[in-house]
Design a protein around this motif. Sequence first.
Motif, PDB file in Angstrom:
ATOM      1  N   VAL A 263     -26.931  -8.910  42.490  1.00 31.40           N
ATOM      2  CA  VAL A 263     -28.246  -9.424  42.605  1.00 31.40           C
ATOM      3  C   VAL A 263     -28.345 -10.397  41.152  1.00 31.40           C
ATOM      4  CG1 VAL A 263     -30.802  -9.062  42.252  1.00 31.40           C
ATOM      5  CG2 VAL A 263     -29.079  -7.479  43.689  1.00 31.40           C
ATOM      6  N   LEU A 264     -28.906 -11.614  41.446  1.00 32.95           N
ATOM      7  CA  LEU A 264     -29.390 -12.544  40.666  1.00 32.95           C
ATOM      8  C   LEU A 264     -30.888 -12.729  40.667  1.00 32.95           C
ATOM      9  CD1 LEU A 264     -28.386 -14.765  38.689  1.00 32.95           C
ATOM     10  CD2 LEU A 264     -28.383 -16.316  40.355  1.00 32.95           C
ATOM     11  N   LEU A 265     -31.493 -12.647  39.582  1.00 31.15           N
ATOM     12  CA  LEU A 265     -33.101 -12.887  39.408  1.00 31.15           C
ATOM     13  C   LEU A 265     -33.253 -14.391  39.366  1.00 31.15           C
ATOM     14  CD1 LEU A 265     -34.145  -9.964  37.370  1.00 31.15           C
ATOM     15  CD2 LEU A 265     -34.029 -10.080  39.825  1.00 31.15           C
ATOM     16  N   VAL A 266     -34.190 -15.064  39.924  1.00 26.54           N
ATOM     17  CA  VAL A 266     -34.497 -16.297  39.886  1.00 26.54           C
ATOM     18  C   VAL A 266     -35.844 -16.421  39.306  1.00 26.54           C
ATOM     19  CG1 VAL A 266     -34.553 -18.565  40.918  1.00 26.54           C
ATOM     20  CG2 VAL A 266     -32.969 -17.121  41.781  1.00 26.54           C
ATOM     21  N   ARG A 267     -36.079 -16.784  38.215  1.00 23.28           N
ATOM     22  CA  ARG A 267     -37.687 -16.978  37.654  1.00 23.28           C
ATOM     23  C   ARG A 267     -37.981 -18.263  37.906  1.00 23.28           C
ATOM     24  NH1 ARG A 267     -37.177 -19.957  33.618  1.00 23.28           N
ATOM     25  NH2 ARG A 267     -35.425 -20.008  32.069  1.00 23.28           N
ATOM     26  N   PRO A 268     -39.377 -18.495  37.607  1.00 22.11           N
ATOM     27  CA  PRO A 268     -40.185 -19.811  37.752  1.00 22.11           C
ATOM     28  C   PRO A 268     -39.678 -20.644  36.774  1.00 22.11           C
ATOM     29  CG  PRO A 268     -41.821 -17.901  37.939  1.00 22.11           C
ATOM     30  CD  PRO A 268     -40.577 -17.303  37.308  1.00 22.11           C
ATOM     31  N   ALA A 269     -39.671 -21.909  36.914  1.00 19.39           N
ATOM     32  CA  ALA A 269     -39.568 -23.015  35.831  1.00 19.39           C
ATOM     33  C   ALA A 269     -40.488 -22.754  34.820  1.00 19.39           C
ATOM     34  CB  ALA A 269     -39.321 -24.414  36.572  1.00 19.39           C
ATOM     35  N   ARG A 270     -40.067 -22.885  33.494  1.00 23.55           N
ATOM     36  CA  ARG A 270     -40.937 -22.585  32.569  1.00 23.55           C
ATOM     37  C   ARG A 270     -41.002 -23.797  31.617  1.00 23.55           C
ATOM     38  NH1 ARG A 270     -38.891 -16.908  30.120  1.00 23.55           N
ATOM     39  NH2 ARG A 270     -36.986 -18.280  29.829  1.00 23.55           N
ATOM     40  N   GLN A 271     -42.197 -24.355  31.499  1.00 27.51           N
ATOM     41  CA  GLN A 271     -42.419 -25.796  30.768  1.00 27.51           C
ATOM     42  C   GLN A 271     -43.284 -25.512  29.650  1.00 27.51           C
ATOM     43  OE1 GLN A 271     -43.932 -27.566  34.512  1.00 27.51           O
ATOM     44  NE2 GLN A 271     -41.918 -28.834  34.389  1.00 27.51           N
ATOM     45  N   LEU A 272     -43.192 -26.514  28.654  1.00 21.59           N
ATOM     46  CA  LEU A 272     -43.984 -26.439  27.498  1.00 21.59           C
ATOM     47  C   LEU A 272     -44.744 -27.911  27.475  1.00 21.59           C
ATOM     48  CD1 LEU A 272     -41.269 -25.616  24.921  1.00 21.59           C
ATOM     49  CD2 LEU A 272     -42.990 -24.103  26.124  1.00 21.59           C
ATOM     50  N   PHE A 273     -46.058 -27.737  27.391  1.00 20.76           N
ATOM     51  CA  PHE A 273     -46.715 -29.111  27.607  1.00 20.76           C
ATOM     52  C   PHE A 273     -47.223 -29.533  26.121  1.00 20.76           C
ATOM     53  CE2 PHE A 273     -48.475 -26.580  31.540  1.00 20.76           C
ATOM     54  CZ  PHE A 273     -47.618 -27.150  32.214  1.00 20.76           C
ATOM     55  N   HIS A 274     -47.772 -29.092  25.244  1.00 14.04           N
ATOM     56  CA  HIS A 274     -48.090 -29.630  24.223  1.00 14.04           C
ATOM     57  C   HIS A 274     -48.341 -28.493  22.911  1.00 14.04           C
ATOM     58  CE1 HIS A 274     -52.563 -28.837  24.272  1.00 14.04           C
ATOM     59  NE2 HIS A 274     -52.423 -28.878  25.637  1.00 14.04           N
ATOM     60  N   LEU A 275     -48.608 -28.932  21.704  1.00 17.02           N
ATOM     61  CA  LEU A 275     -48.704 -28.093  20.611  1.00 17.02           C
ATOM     62  C   LEU A 275     -50.119 -28.324  19.982  1.00 17.02           C
ATOM     63  CD1 LEU A 275     -45.172 -28.331  18.751  1.00 17.02           C
ATOM     64  CD2 LEU A 275     -45.871 -26.633  20.597  1.00 17.02           C
ATOM     65  N   SER A 276     -50.703 -27.372  19.417  1.00 20.08           N
ATOM     66  CA  SER A 276     -52.025 -27.450  18.968  1.00 20.08           C
ATOM     67  C   SER A 276     -52.051 -26.591  17.408  1.00 20.08           C
ATOM     68  CB  SER A 276     -53.052 -27.150  19.811  1.00 20.08           C
ATOM     69  OG  SER A 276     -54.496 -27.416  18.977  1.00 20.08           O
ATOM     70  N   PRO A 277     -52.016 -27.146  16.255  1.00 24.15           N
ATOM     71  CA  PRO A 277     -51.710 -28.266  15.980  1.00 24.15           C
ATOM     72  C   PRO A 277     -50.328 -28.794  16.125  1.00 24.15           C
ATOM     73  CG  PRO A 277     -51.938 -27.101  13.955  1.00 24.15           C
ATOM     74  CD  PRO A 277     -52.176 -26.261  15.110  1.00 24.15           C
ATOM     75  N   SER A 278     -50.199 -29.977  16.064  1.00 27.75           N
ATOM     76  CA  SER A 278     -48.626 -30.444  16.252  1.00 27.75           C
ATOM     77  C   SER A 278     -48.107 -30.901  14.515  1.00 27.75           C
ATOM     78  CB  SER A 278     -48.471 -31.729  17.015  1.00 27.75           C
ATOM     79  OG  SER A 278     -49.194 -32.664  16.657  1.00 27.75           O
ATOM     80  N   THR A 279     -48.904 -30.633  13.679  1.00 28.54           N
ATOM     81  CA  THR A 279     -48.525 -30.729  12.487  1.00 28.54           C
ATOM     82  C   THR A 279     -48.962 -29.742  11.520  1.00 28.54           C
ATOM     83  OG1 THR A 279     -50.853 -31.795  11.606  1.00 28.54           O
ATOM     84  CG2 THR A 279     -49.197 -33.305  12.499  1.00 28.54           C
ATOM     85  N   GLY A 280     -48.109 -29.743  10.319  1.00 30.05           N
ATOM     86  CA  GLY A 280     -48.286 -28.473   9.441  1.00 30.05           C
ATOM     87  C   GLY A 280     -47.858 -28.709   8.115  1.00 30.05           C
ATOM     88  N   SER A 281     -48.171 -27.752   7.228  1.00 24.85           N
ATOM     89  CA  SER A 281     -47.602 -27.810   5.685  1.00 24.85           C
ATOM     90  C   SER A 281     -46.131 -27.581   5.595  1.00 24.85           C
ATOM     91  CB  SER A 281     -48.618 -27.003   4.891  1.00 24.85           C
ATOM     92  OG  SER A 281     -47.941 -26.744   3.632  1.00 24.85           O
ATOM     93  N   VAL A 282     -45.772 -28.304   4.817  1.00 23.59           N
ATOM     94  CA  VAL A 282     -44.395 -28.108   4.276  1.00 23.59           C
ATOM     95  C   VAL A 282     -44.002 -26.388   3.800  1.00 23.59           C
ATOM     96  CG1 VAL A 282     -43.471 -30.461   4.086  1.00 23.59           C
ATOM     97  CG2 VAL A 282     -44.334 -29.118   2.082  1.00 23.59           C
ATOM     98  N   GLU A 283     -45.229 -25.823   3.528  1.00 20.37           N
ATOM     99  CA  GLU A 283     -45.211 -24.667   2.834  1.00 20.37           C
ATOM    100  C   GLU A 283     -45.080 -23.531   3.962  1.00 20.37           C
ATOM    101  OE1 GLU A 283     -48.552 -24.439   0.438  1.00 20.37           O
ATOM    102  OE2 GLU A 283     -47.410 -25.628  -0.988  1.00 20.37           O
ATOM    103  N   GLY A 284     -45.278 -23.941   5.397  1.00 21.56           N
ATOM    104  CA  GLY A 284     -45.242 -23.014   6.324  1.00 21.56           C
ATOM    105  C   GLY A 284     -46.598 -22.436   6.587  1.00 21.56           C
ATOM    106  N   ASN A 285     -46.781 -21.256   7.307  1.00 19.70           N
ATOM    107  CA  ASN A 285     -47.892 -20.445   7.777  1.00 19.70           C
ATOM    108  C   ASN A 285     -49.116 -21.448   8.570  1.00 19.70           C
ATOM    109  OD1 ASN A 285     -47.136 -18.071   6.216  1.00 19.70           O
ATOM    110  ND2 ASN A 285     -47.601 -19.127   4.302  1.00 19.70           N
TER     111      ASN A 285
END
Length: 552
Positions: A263-285
């Motif tokens: 048996v092989l499980l076939v899952r739906p195609a998983r897609q990424l649309f966008h990030l919010s926010p798409s910017t952040g500090s170099v310090e992380g968090n």
Amino acid sequence: HVSKQFVSELGGTVIQVEGSNLLPFVESGGFVQLDGATCMRQNISMINDTAFEFITPSGHGVVPIALGLDDHQVTETGFRLMYLSSISLAEMSLHQGSLFLGITGSEFSKEQVHSCLYRQRVNESSVESIVEVHAAIVNRTVVECAALPTLKATVHVRRQSDGETSNGLHFIYSDGLLLVSLQPEVVTELGGEILTVVGGRGQFTNNEYACLFVSSSGGREEVSATVMSPSEIQCDSVPPMHVGMSTVFVSRKGHTGSHSGLVLLVRPARQLFHLSPSTGSVEGNTTVTVHGSSFLDSIVVSGDMFCSFAANRVPAVVVDTRTLRCTSPANVLEGVVSFTVLQRTFTKSGQYFFDEFEDARLTFEYQNVPVLSEVSPKSAGVGGGTEIELIGSGFNRNTVVEFTSNANLTAQAVSVRKTEMGLRVLSPPCPMGFEGGQVHIDATNNGQQFSSSALSFYYTKSPFIAELQPSVVPESSGVVIEVHGELFGQGDSNEMFCKVGAEISTSLRLSQNIVLCTLPDHLAPGRYYVGLSLNNEDYAVSPTMLLVRPAI
């Protein structure tokens, strides 16, 4: 009498005890004690008046059996139980030309009788059948059982003395081939993955094999296979298939086909649309919300999600099937990095691999946090609209400037423009309303990390001018007049801006109601409006005009 002498060290063995007066003992809350460990009372049940059974807890070694009603009434029975190590299976292969199934595991004892259990179902709705055959102990890690050809089953090894049964290994004979496992066990509906089929040792002898994929909708597609080792082949490419369970068959080319498959499980195609926010500090968090599809589905329900910022992998929390969140790690330098989502998928054997979402070419930009060093002017009217210069660094096209009160009431500046030295913005209306007061100015590039050096700013009520004394002066006199009114006392300085016509002159605030305004010494005869301002932007204008008369 005690029904068994040997029990599993994992516990869970059912022991039957026979004797006299056992019913009152059990009904009175009696318990069984094994070497000081008390069996839970709910694990003791009556069979009849002279027999009851109990379930053993986990343990080790040889332990005495005692019966008791409380801690002070414990009686030894004279019987003992011997705990035996649990059985664990690791892999299997065909021996002696497919006549025997060799099973590798642990803790097989020649002093104990073992058997192999073949559990099978003809189809999903049928009753499970069990075929038990004798197991020959080769050594402590290997047993051999008679192989049952054309069988789709799960194999366990059972120790007869205590009933200890191992974990199960799944296998299928397909066209005379023993198929053991698939790697990976889950694929996307889009196909394209390289699928590895693991079989019995030494059975793949040449390159004349094919993989047949039968989808849940009944579609069939065959692809060529390459022998990687005597026990492993690779299906060259998984074809696109419908979501659900599909079956993989392996056959030798030229044969009529396989009778059963994995048996092989076939899952739906998983897609990424966008990030919010798409910017952040170099310090992380930075808390990043990822928008996409199929973060939850009915095919793969286990496995942790991770966000990957370039090579840095961090845990993610699934909010719903279209949303997950993660916290960005720190990064040494500013710049754009690649972003994706990974799922850690576990196989039946307990191993795991990281399954990457379809490439959406998403990126995340690391930036320094904005720095504010100076604001000019330092105050403005409560109505907003005053042009303000902010000196600092770390600004970009996404920078937002906020004016926040001590009560955390916030208003955002409008018309934010970058300049050579920083930013130029228009002040928003006072967040506290018409009363005005002090606020601090912050800047952020992503709505989360703000400048650490907030600047103070003051919202003022507009001054009100009631009269001028005197209201008539000679030309080119440069005299000082008094401007009377209200609300001249806002701000940190006694200096105010006095405008006579288009000319700005010096002034001095004496009180909240009186300001001294020095007139320019070159005023020509005529009538002039007089205005006062704290910031040279917002002026209160006198209701009557100043009259400059010709010199006599």
